[in-house]
Design a protein around this motif. Structure first.
Motif, PDB file in Angstrom:
ATOM      1  N   PRO A 211       0.816  -1.230   0.000  1.00 34.70           N
ATOM      2  CA  PRO A 211       0.000   0.000   0.000  1.00 34.70           C
ATOM      3  C   PRO A 211       0.845   1.274   0.000  1.00 34.70           C
ATOM      4  CG  PRO A 211      -0.106  -1.085   2.144  1.00 34.70           C
ATOM      5  CD  PRO A 211       0.568  -2.033   1.210  1.00 34.70           C
ATOM      6  N   VAL A 212       2.024   1.224   0.646  1.00 39.48           N
ATOM      7  CA  VAL A 212       2.914   2.390   0.653  1.00 39.48           C
ATOM      8  C   VAL A 212       3.406   2.687  -0.760  1.00 39.48           C
ATOM      9  CG1 VAL A 212       5.081   3.322   1.564  1.00 39.48           C
ATOM     10  CG2 VAL A 212       3.629   1.895   3.020  1.00 39.48           C
ATOM     11  N   LEU A 213       3.775   1.625  -1.496  1.00 40.12           N
ATOM     12  CA  LEU A 213       4.242   1.806  -2.864  1.00 40.12           C
ATOM     13  C   LEU A 213       3.133   2.337  -3.768  1.00 40.12           C
ATOM     14  CD1 LEU A 213       6.515   1.456  -4.962  1.00 40.12           C
ATOM     15  CD2 LEU A 213       5.667  -0.847  -5.362  1.00 40.12           C
ATOM     16  N   ILE A 214       1.907   1.889  -3.552  1.00 37.05           N
ATOM     17  CA  ILE A 214       0.796   2.359  -4.384  1.00 37.05           C
ATOM     18  C   ILE A 214       0.539   3.850  -4.133  1.00 37.05           C
ATOM     19  CG2 ILE A 214      -1.665   2.085  -4.913  1.00 37.05           C
ATOM     20  CD1 ILE A 214      -1.389  -0.862  -4.246  1.00 37.05           C
ATOM     21  N   VAL A 215       0.695   4.303  -2.881  1.00 33.92           N
ATOM     22  CA  VAL A 215       0.599   5.738  -2.609  1.00 33.92           C
ATOM     23  C   VAL A 215       1.655   6.471  -3.439  1.00 33.92           C
ATOM     24  CG1 VAL A 215       0.858   7.542  -0.869  1.00 33.92           C
ATOM     25  CG2 VAL A 215      -0.329   5.420  -0.281  1.00 33.92           C
TER      26      VAL A 215
ATOM     27  N   ILE B 162       2.035   7.076   6.336  1.00 32.87           N
ATOM     28  CA  ILE B 162       0.735   7.593   6.789  1.00 32.87           C
ATOM     29  C   ILE B 162      -0.322   7.270   5.732  1.00 32.87           C
ATOM     30  CG2 ILE B 162      -0.614   9.691   7.167  1.00 32.87           C
ATOM     31  CD1 ILE B 162       1.780  10.919   8.541  1.00 32.87           C
ATOM     32  N   GLY B 163       0.008   7.536   4.465  1.00 26.88           N
ATOM     33  CA  GLY B 163      -0.930   7.249   3.386  1.00 26.88           C
ATOM     34  C   GLY B 163      -1.255   5.769   3.287  1.00 26.88           C
ATOM     35  N   GLY B 164      -0.233   4.906   3.396  1.00 27.62           N
ATOM     36  CA  GLY B 164      -0.461   3.464   3.326  1.00 27.62           C
ATOM     37  C   GLY B 164      -1.308   2.962   4.482  1.00 27.62           C
ATOM     38  N   ALA B 165      -1.006   3.442   5.698  1.00 29.97           N
ATOM     39  CA  ALA B 165      -1.774   3.030   6.874  1.00 29.97           C
ATOM     40  C   ALA B 165      -3.222   3.517   6.782  1.00 29.97           C
ATOM     41  CB  ALA B 165      -1.112   3.576   8.139  1.00 29.97           C
ATOM     42  N   LEU B 166      -3.403   4.737   6.286  1.00 31.58           N
ATOM     43  CA  LEU B 166      -4.749   5.284   6.113  1.00 31.58           C
ATOM     44  C   LEU B 166      -5.542   4.447   5.116  1.00 31.58           C
ATOM     45  CD1 LEU B 166      -6.815   7.506   6.691  1.00 31.58           C
ATOM     46  CD2 LEU B 166      -5.736   8.885   4.897  1.00 31.58           C
ATOM     47  N   ALA B 167      -4.878   3.994   4.043  1.00 35.33           N
ATOM     48  CA  ALA B 167      -5.548   3.165   3.040  1.00 35.33           C
ATOM     49  C   ALA B 167      -6.007   1.838   3.645  1.00 35.33           C
ATOM     50  CB  ALA B 167      -4.605   2.917   1.863  1.00 35.33           C
TER      51      ALA B 167
ATOM     52  N   GLY C 129      -2.518   8.894  -2.898  1.00 38.86           N
ATOM     53  CA  GLY C 129      -1.313   9.372  -3.566  1.00 38.86           C
ATOM     54  C   GLY C 129      -1.601  10.472  -4.566  1.00 38.86           C
ATOM     55  N   ILE C 130      -2.615  10.257  -5.399  1.00 39.60           N
ATOM     56  CA  ILE C 130      -2.970  11.255  -6.420  1.00 39.60           C
ATOM     57  C   ILE C 130      -3.455  12.547  -5.762  1.00 39.60           C
ATOM     58  CG2 ILE C 130      -4.567  11.779  -8.307  1.00 39.60           C
ATOM     59  CD1 ILE C 130      -4.500   8.795  -9.029  1.00 39.60           C
ATOM     60  N   THR C 131      -4.358  12.397  -4.784  1.00 41.17           N
ATOM     61  CA  THR C 131      -4.899  13.569  -4.091  1.00 41.17           C
ATOM     62  C   THR C 131      -3.804  14.305  -3.324  1.00 41.17           C
ATOM     63  OG1 THR C 131      -7.014  12.421  -3.827  1.00 41.17           O
ATOM     64  CG2 THR C 131      -6.648  14.382  -2.473  1.00 41.17           C
ATOM     65  N   GLY C 132      -2.935  13.526  -2.669  1.00 42.37           N
ATOM     66  CA  GLY C 132      -1.846  14.141  -1.911  1.00 42.37           C
ATOM     67  C   GLY C 132      -0.895  14.919  -2.792  1.00 42.37           C
ATOM     68  N   ALA C 133      -0.658  14.414  -4.017  1.00 42.82           N
ATOM     69  CA  ALA C 133       0.213  15.136  -4.950  1.00 42.82           C
ATOM     70  C   ALA C 133      -0.459  16.421  -5.445  1.00 42.82           C
ATOM     71  CB  ALA C 133       0.564  14.238  -6.132  1.00 42.82           C
ATOM     72  N   VAL C 134      -1.762  16.350  -5.695  1.00 44.31           N
ATOM     73  CA  VAL C 134      -2.497  17.527  -6.168  1.00 44.31           C
ATOM     74  C   VAL C 134      -2.476  18.641  -5.122  1.00 44.31           C
ATOM     75  CG1 VAL C 134      -4.793  18.407  -6.759  1.00 44.31           C
ATOM     76  CG2 VAL C 134      -4.006  16.248  -7.734  1.00 44.31           C
ATOM     77  N   PHE C 135      -2.663  18.270  -3.851  1.00 47.07           N
ATOM     78  CA  PHE C 135      -2.718  19.268  -2.776  1.00 47.07           C
ATOM     79  C   PHE C 135      -1.344  19.521  -2.149  1.00 47.07           C
ATOM     80  CE2 PHE C 135      -7.162  17.952  -3.032  1.00 47.07           C
ATOM     81  CZ  PHE C 135      -7.794  19.185  -3.036  1.00 47.07           C
ATOM     82  N   ARG C 136      -0.308  19.044  -2.824  1.00 50.26           N
ATOM     83  CA  ARG C 136       1.073  19.338  -2.451  1.00 50.26           C
ATOM     84  C   ARG C 136       1.467  18.773  -1.091  1.00 50.26           C
ATOM     85  NH1 ARG C 136       4.136  20.714  -6.383  1.00 50.26           N
ATOM     86  NH2 ARG C 136       5.344  22.232  -5.214  1.00 50.26           N
ATOM     87  N   ILE C 137       0.791  17.688  -0.685  1.00 42.49           N
ATOM     88  CA  ILE C 137       1.216  16.970   0.514  1.00 42.49           C
ATOM     89  C   ILE C 137       2.433  16.110   0.179  1.00 42.49           C
ATOM     90  CG2 ILE C 137       0.537  15.255   2.237  1.00 42.49           C
ATOM     91  CD1 ILE C 137      -2.367  16.184   1.783  1.00 42.49           C
ATOM     92  N   TYR C 138       2.384  15.537  -1.027  1.00 45.16           N
ATOM     93  CA  TYR C 138       3.489  14.717  -1.510  1.00 45.16           C
ATOM     94  C   TYR C 138       4.176  15.408  -2.693  1.00 45.16           C
ATOM     95  CZ  TYR C 138       1.229  10.854   1.013  1.00 45.16           C
ATOM     96  OH  TYR C 138       0.672  10.055   1.967  1.00 45.16           O
TER      97      TYR C 138
END
Length: 390
Positions: free
Chosen positions: A66-70, A221-226, A245-254
């Motif tokens: 799940p971490v890699l998928i994020v 955090i993203g993987g655990a949340l998933a 992952g996609i949302t986090g990149a859009v909102f500049r978290i990642y």
């Protein structure tokens, strides 16, 4: 045997596969070599299956999925995807028609479980294969366990030569007509540089985003949340991880390609490949032989669906079939095969540096976006949904 020795043997196999892949410019995929060697070692007893089952790398790799998928969700900026919307739609059209044909025709010849076992891996890469393989095991469908791995190892041998042949023909038209198609060239800017141009900043201060540990913390955090959302909603954790992952990149978290920025992608891919090797445990030679007929049917029908869907999408956007079909066929091999094919075609068809650059500029963006759409996004969603129907 000590864990370090088991890890050494497994990584040696992976390294051999990588050497052969680099030497043949991906004509012999790394994973094909790894799967074949590991399977032979298991069947001959030279590498006991119990060694793999006891390896801590297997558990570690499973935890990292799940971490890699994020991370995969952060790989390509959303603005780039939006500019290449034609490639996205053509690829999705190919995937949908391929999936529809497999789920309609394969059950008539074999059964529904066989169709599901092959559909996930055929429409994507290593993540969809792992999702399918683990789902079959959890459902107790051990008789179908060989189908995903055989599809996964053979589909490259169909997709890459076919894509190379069609792109070579298309490249000839680029060489003759400077106004043939519009393309989006890559100016080499990083996501951070582009973000600065737009006046955007990361959610955390930039000095924190330069820390490998902070980036890994955000990914976990993203993987655990998933995983938590999977348990809460029943929707597969892979879909949640990709969306995060996609949302986090859009909102500049990642940042773009978060795991690579954290200098952790190499060991992560090694452990993921070891998870694939672990999925071979318990599969016998008889099961592989018995799976060949349905596998050939899945590959033929699935590939035909991708081609027909790409031709339909190409007609809509007035793309030549020789360009549209390879973009959709990236589902069969993904990155880095898509990039290497474009590089090889541009070098072999372009008669000078200017022509090579024109060919590369027009083809590299849609091919990479096609691979991202199918292997990174589409196949994860498809495999996650399908495995829940058996």
């Amino acid at each position: 045997m000590e864990p370090i020795f088991i890890a050494l043997i497994l990584i040696a196999i992976i390294a051999l596969g990588e050497v052969l892949s680099i030497s043949t410019r991906a004509k012999i995929p790394t994973l094909l070599v790894v799967v074949m060697i590991a399977f032979v070692l298991f069947q001959t007893g030279l590498l006991p299956e119990s060694y793999i089952e006891e390896s801590p790398l297997v558990a570690f790799g499973g935890m990292l999925v799940p971490v890699l998928i994020v991370h995969l969700g952060t790989m390509i900026p959303l603005p780039v995807i939006m500019k290449q919307y034609k490639a996205v739609i053509i690829t999705l059209t190919g995937l949908v028609l391929s999936l529809g044909m497999m789920l309609t025709i394969i059950p008539l010849i074999f059964d529904y479980g066989t169709a599901v076992a092959g559909a996930g891996p055929l429409t994507g890469g290593i993540i969809s294969y792992i999702i399918t393989s683990e789902g079959l095991t959890e459902a107790g469908l051990t008789t179908l366990a060989a189908i995903p791995v055989v599809v996964f190892t053979l589909q490259n041998l169909v997709g890459m030569p076919l894509s190379s042949m069609l792109l070579s023909k298309y490249a000839l038209t680029i060489r003759e007509d400077v106004n043939n198609e519009e393309y989006v060239s890559n100016d080499g800017s990083t996501l951070e540089e582009n973000g600065k141009k737009r006046g955007k900043r990361y959610l955390l201060p930039a000095r924190f985003m330069e820390s490998n540990f902070v980036l890994l913390f955000l990914l976990f955090i993203g993987g655990a949340l998933a995983v938590w959302l999977d348990g809460l909603t029943g929707i597969n954790e892979s879909i949640w991880a990709l969306a995060i992952g996609i949302t986090g990149a859009v909102f500049r978290i990642y940042p773009e390609r978060t795991m690579e920025r954290a200098n952790s992608s190499g060991i992560t891919m090694v452990t993921l490949i070891i998870v694939v090797v672990h999925s071979l445990v318990g599969i016998t030679w008889d099961q592989v032989v018995a799976s060949l007929l349905p596998v050939f049917g899945i590959i033929i029908i699935g590939t035909a669906g991708i081609i027909i869907g790409a031709m339909v999408g190409g007609k809509i956007f007035k793309w030549k079939a020789t360009k549209a079909i390879p973009v959709a066929l990236t589902a069969l091999y993904g990155f880095p095969g898509d990039y290497l094919i474009v590089e090889e075609v541009s070098r072999s068809i372009g008669r000078n540096e200017a022509e090579q650059k024109r060919i590369m500029n027009e083809l590299v963006a849609p091919m990479l976006i096609g691979g991202f759409t199918s292997v990174t996004v589409g196949s994860v969603v498809i495999a996650s949904i399908l495995i829940g129907t058996i």
